[in-house]
Scaffold this active site. Sequence first.
Site, PDB file in Angstrom:
ATOM      1  N   GLU A   1       2.278  10.442 -11.862  1.00 52.88           N
ATOM      2  CA  GLU A   1       2.376   9.117 -12.499  1.00 52.88           C
ATOM      3  C   GLU A   1       2.081   9.178 -13.997  1.00 52.88           C
ATOM      4  O   GLU A   1       1.726   8.172 -14.615  1.00 52.88           O
ATOM      5  CB  GLU A   1       1.430   8.120 -11.813  1.00 52.88           C
TER       6      GLU A   1
ATOM      7  N   HIS B   1      -5.208   3.036  -4.512  1.00 55.84           N
ATOM      8  CA  HIS B   1      -4.562   2.359  -3.379  1.00 55.84           C
ATOM      9  C   HIS B   1      -5.581   1.557  -2.561  1.00 55.84           C
ATOM     10  O   HIS B   1      -5.819   1.882  -1.395  1.00 55.84           O
ATOM     11  CB  HIS B   1      -3.894   3.396  -2.468  1.00 55.84           C
TER      12      HIS B   1
ATOM     13  N   GLU C   1     -16.674 -15.422  -9.709  1.00 55.04           N
ATOM     14  CA  GLU C   1     -16.697 -14.696 -10.986  1.00 55.04           C
ATOM     15  C   GLU C   1     -15.386 -13.995 -11.355  1.00 55.04           C
ATOM     16  O   GLU C   1     -15.275 -13.418 -12.431  1.00 55.04           O
ATOM     17  CB  GLU C   1     -17.874 -13.713 -10.987  1.00 55.04           C
TER      18      GLU C   1
HETATM   19  O1  2HA Z   1       0.115  10.895  -6.386  1.00 55.51           O
HETATM   20  O2  2HA Z   1      -0.990   7.661  -6.173  1.00 55.51           O
HETATM   21  O3  2HA Z   1       1.392   7.007  -6.959  1.00 55.51           O
HETATM   22  C1  2HA Z   1      -0.752   9.919  -6.310  1.00 55.51           C
HETATM   23  C2  2HA Z   1      -0.235   8.570  -6.366  1.00 55.51           C
HETATM   24  C3  2HA Z   1       1.173   8.331  -6.679  1.00 55.51           C
HETATM   25 ZN    ZN Z   2      -0.137   5.752  -5.975  1.00 55.13          ZN
END
Ligand code: 2HA
Ligand code: ZN
Length: 270
Positions: free
Chosen positions: A116, A141, A169
């Site tokens: 990324e 994530h 908050e």
């Molecule tokens: O590789 O979170 O979006 C790790 C990631 C890709």
């Molecule tokens: Zn990711």
Amino acid sequence: MKNFLEAPYLIEMVRTTTNMYAHGWDERNGGNISLLLDEEQVADYVDTSAVIRTIPTGFKAPELDGKLFLVTGTGKYFKNVQYAPEVNLGLVRIVDGGETAELLWGFEDGGKFTSEFPAHMMSHVARLKVNPANRVVMHCHPANLLAMTYVHSLDEREFTRTLWQMCTECIVVFPEGVNVLPWMLCGTNEIGEATAEKMLTARLVVWSQHGIYGAGQDLDETFGLIETAEKAAEIYMKIAHLPRVNTITDEQFHLMEERFGVKGREGYLS
Ligand code: 2HA
Ligand code: ZN
């Protein structure tokens, strides 16, 4: 030369990745962080004229020429960063108008920066325009924010208002709200450009059905932003299927604005 493993920001990077893993935000190789460093912060630890190898980036970002980033590696697990920072992290200098990264430290198994990297570098360019003190871009994530993108409207105003309503908050922590991208193919320059565009108006950008990006002046601020949004999303996922009997009203948000000296995003409150 001092030992780079003892640099305060290196230690904080290790602690942050470890903590994010502990929060369940970074399964397997999920997530990535980039931290912009000043030449002076690095000079005592690394010979910045000694380039280990060069790595093509596949994009242009002339604004970043000469800038140094400590960044997590592609395919690497946040879980493991603490045991081998020199393999899982790398220090790179951006050159050639953004098209090349010079490796100055780390990625010792021959690895390279996160897949990324485009979204990270383009987001740094965008955030530096808004706030020259921005240093961090962080992706992960978190389960509840992800879950929310399956059951809630992706309209940014609606999404933001719901998060604000879940904890008093929130409006203080992210008054500009969260921006939202629809599902897009990750790891591409296209999602990088779209993320950077969204970063011009907020420090949080949700990637629907994937995760979230945060940006901030330091690792704590950025972690805290994601932590707060994820907490709000968790509450939403606990109550979304139940009748809403009470909520925080716009009138009450205005009281928060006054008390904490913040202003909710233009047009998001009535
Ligand atoms: O590789 O979170 O979006 C790790 C990631 C890709
Ligand atoms: Zn990711």
